[in-house]
Design an enzyme around this catalytic site. Structure first.
Site, PDB file in Angstrom:
ATOM      1  N   HIS A  15      48.341  36.602  46.005  1.00 36.34           N
ATOM      2  CA  HIS A  15      46.955  37.014  45.921  1.00 36.34           C
ATOM      3  C   HIS A  15      46.092  36.014  46.862  1.00 36.34           C
ATOM      4  O   HIS A  15      46.486  35.437  47.526  1.00 36.34           O
ATOM      5  CB  HIS A  15      46.602  36.992  44.497  1.00 36.34           C
ATOM      6  CG  HIS A  15      46.738  36.003  43.875  1.00 36.34           C
ATOM      7  ND1 HIS A  15      48.102  35.559  43.277  1.00 36.34           N
ATOM      8  CD2 HIS A  15      45.940  34.724  43.304  1.00 36.34           C
ATOM      9  CE1 HIS A  15      47.638  34.260  42.927  1.00 36.34           C
ATOM     10  NE2 HIS A  15      46.791  34.024  42.846  1.00 36.34           N
ATOM     11  N   ALA A  16      44.631  36.374  46.787  1.00 34.32           N
ATOM     12  CA  ALA A  16      43.893  35.814  47.796  1.00 34.32           C
ATOM     13  C   ALA A  16      43.856  34.184  48.015  1.00 34.32           C
ATOM     14  O   ALA A  16      43.954  33.591  48.838  1.00 34.32           O
ATOM     15  CB  ALA A  16      42.426  36.200  47.459  1.00 34.32           C
TER      16      ALA A  16
END
Lengths: 85, 543
Positions: A15-16
């Site tokens: 994820h980010a």
């Protein structure tokens, strides 16, 4: 050229936040570094490249490094992946 | 009053005016430019400006919302520096000889699409990040300053969706809650709401115009409902809930982990009443010393047929294990009167409150009772289980129960099934039991006073009938005297006595109970800490 295969264990996938951390790490290396999943490959120093692969938990990625510092780059990447993903 | 349903992120109530946040819609027009080099330079300046803003945002938000939540602004900086993203923009400017705004908007659309087409919910949410950085670039290109207007009073923010750069600029003291039309439980707004621990409704179909802007509203986080211009009744209800929540929050902070001991050293046990194993979380959250009344009826009421020994055993075992050695007092089935299960096939009664119910069913249908007793004794090997029998009126009943218990124990021993030490007590909820409490105390390990039925039987008032309210007095001296009698008789026989009816939770009586020497109060989990507060402030000798 150095290559590394790794299966993501983080439940949220890449994820980010870890993607950002990975890129910060890779920017230190001269070598060209790519990340690939299911035959799709991207520049691993680009956030949209890494996130665009949408890597989820249980999927295998292949990281390759080519350049003067490829050896150390792959070592660092391996350590990072094990620690964070 | 208008109501809207959304997905709730945080349980809780928010009351305040709605503030509709509208983004400065940036209309982008395609325009030809002669000097593409200076247009490229204009883009790079805007890019640098946007990166600088993000760096500032990162630094402020590390302090206000923490490293983890602030990380998004670092990611946004990386996005603005992403070679693919930047090259795409520059390419459009160069090859099409167009303005930077158009190039940014076109590139943004492409990247937005890349994320919004992904299967994964989390990644789809990242499309919002693309939009956010593009808006930032466009704002920087226009030379306008970015940011949300200053809020003059605390409000409930309503928006289509909120970008992280928008939420972070909010004056957190002025935000009561969030309502968004779009977004998911993974969206920034949801995450921020969790961090701030304020209610938020996501995916709420609400118009973003004057029909709601500036209007008084309430969010009921437990139900995911937004009330706009709420009715008096709902407002009053929610105000009460909010007050209780706040009181609870404060108490939780200060009173958790404290002993229930008066200024002069008198101790009292504060246990929880529960009706279902789902309530266990509340029990632990509110720091209950144990479970004083576990109503086993739910096992019977939610079934189409008698629950098996195994089904019951597994529930009792879970509760005993979860409470980890703390006392769990399980009341045997209290079916009958207002709690009916069809498969019991109980005949219709003229006066069910005084009919075939509770222990009377158990004593007439020993097979049903023994199944429950076996399950209880087996579970007692896994924790500190006590058993409590309801609706007792005589010593003889208790003796018959004890005979059945002895049979069950013998069976278990013959089958080499383990069981633990089990305290056995009775509910004192009939005037007969009060009168006989000196004799009964010699037969059991504890008393628990069920004030609801005791009051109804003593005052001869049916609590379901509102016309009798004028005659009803919850603090009737007859009841208080009975409690005193029961406690005294318990202590004379060397056993303990508690209260598990509603009266036990009545904080206006807590001091009276302390003075009487009540050993335990079992109340709904949310009432434990308010009572602890009173206990801690009381000096029994001075009463």
């Amino acid at each position: 050229m150095k290559e590394l295969k790794y299966t993501i264990t983080d439940p949220e996938g890449i994820h980010a936040r870890p993607a950002g951390e990975l890129i910060k790490l890779l920017k230190e290396f001269e070598s060209a570094i790519t990340i690939a999943k299911d035959g799709k490959s991207a520049d691993a120093k680009r956030i949209f490249g890494v996130m665009g692969l949408a890597v989820k938990q249980g999927q295998e990625i292949t990281m390759t490094a080519q350049g003067a510092d490829e050896e150390i780059a792959i070592q660092k990447i391996e350590a990072f992946l094990k620690e964070n993903l | 009053m208008l109501t809207f349903q959304g997905k709730s992120v945080i349980n809780g109530v928010a009351i305040g005016k709605l503030f509709v946040y509208k983004k400065g819609e940036q209309q982008v027009k395609r325009a030809r430019v002669e000097d593409t080099e200076s247009e490229l330079a204009r883009f790079r300046r805007a890019q640098q400006e946007a990166i600088k803003q993000l760096q500032d945002l990162y630094e402020t938000s590390v302090k206000s919302i923490g490293e983890a939540s602030a990380a998004i602004f670092e990611i946004h900086q990386m996005m603005l520096q992403d070679d693919g993203f930047v090259e795409a923009i520059e390419n459009i400017i160069r090859t099409q000889s167009v303005n930077a705004e158009y190039a940014v908007a076109a590139t943004s659309d492409n990247f937005y699409k890349m994320f919004s087409d992904m299967e994964d919910d989390y990644m789809r949410e990242r499309a919002a990040d693309v939009k956010d950085i593009s808006e930032r670039l466009l704002t920087a290109l226009s030379g306008r300053s970015a940011g949300m207007e200053k809020l003059s009073e605390p409000v409930i923010i309503v928006a289509d969706d909120l970008a992280p750069s928008e939420t972070v600029q909010l004056d957190k003291d002025k935000v009561l809650a969030f309502v968004t039309v779009h977004g998911s439980l993974n969206s920034h707004t949801a995450i921020l709401a969790k961090t701030m621990n304020i209610p938020a409704l996501i995916g709420t179909p609400i118009p973003l115009d004057d029909t709601v802007d500036g209007k008084p509203a309430i969010i009921d986080g437990a139900k995911g409902i937004l009330y706009v211009e709420p009715e008096e009744k709902i407002l009053a209800q929610m105000q009460e809930r909010k007050r209780a929540e706040e009181e609870q929050k404060e108490l939780l902070l200060t009173l958790r982990g404290k002993e229930n001991i008066t200024l002069d050293g008198r101790r009292i046990k504060l246990y929880a009443n529960i009706g279902n194993s789902k309530d266990l979380a509340m029990v632990l959250q509110n720091d209950a010393g144990g479970i004083g009344l576990f109503r086993s009826e739910f096992l019977y009421l939610e079934k189409e047929d008698y629950p098996t020994e195994e089904e019951q055993f597994s529930v009792y075992k879970t509760v005993a294990e979860t409470m980890a050695g703390k006392k769990v007092i399980i009341r045997t089935l209290d079916i009958g009167a207002d709690k009916q299960a069809d498969y019991f096939k109980l005949a219709h009664e003229e006066n069910p409150a005084m009919g075939l119910r509770a222990i009377r069913i158990c004593l007439t249908r020993p097979e049903v009772f023994k199944t429950q007793l076996r399950a209880l004794f087996r579970a007692s090997a896994y924790g500190n289980i006590a058993i409590m029998y309801p609706m007792i009126i005589s010593v003889d009943e208790v003796r018959r129960i004890k005979e059945m218990v002895a049979e069950v124990k013998k069976e278990l021993e013959e089958q080499h099934i383990e069981y633990g030490e089990v305290e056995q007590g009775i509910m004192i909820e009939t005037p007969a039991a009060v009168m006989m409490s000196d004799e009964l105390a010699k037969e059991v390990d504890f008393f628990s006073i069920g004030t609801n039925d005791l009051t109804q039987y003593t005052l001869a008032i049916d609590r379901q009938n509102p016309e009798l309210d004028a005659f009803y007095d919850a603090h009737h001296p007859a009841i208080l005297r009975m409690i005193k009698t029961v406690v005294d008789n318990a202590h004379k026989a060397g056993i303990w006595a508690g209260i598990c009816g509603e009266l036990g939770a009545d904080t206006s009586l807590t001091q009276d109970f302390l003075k009487m020497g009540v050993d335990e109060l079992s109340v709904s989990p949310g009432r434990i800490l308010p009572i602890r507060k009173i206990v801690l402030e009381t000096n029994v000798n001075a009463l």
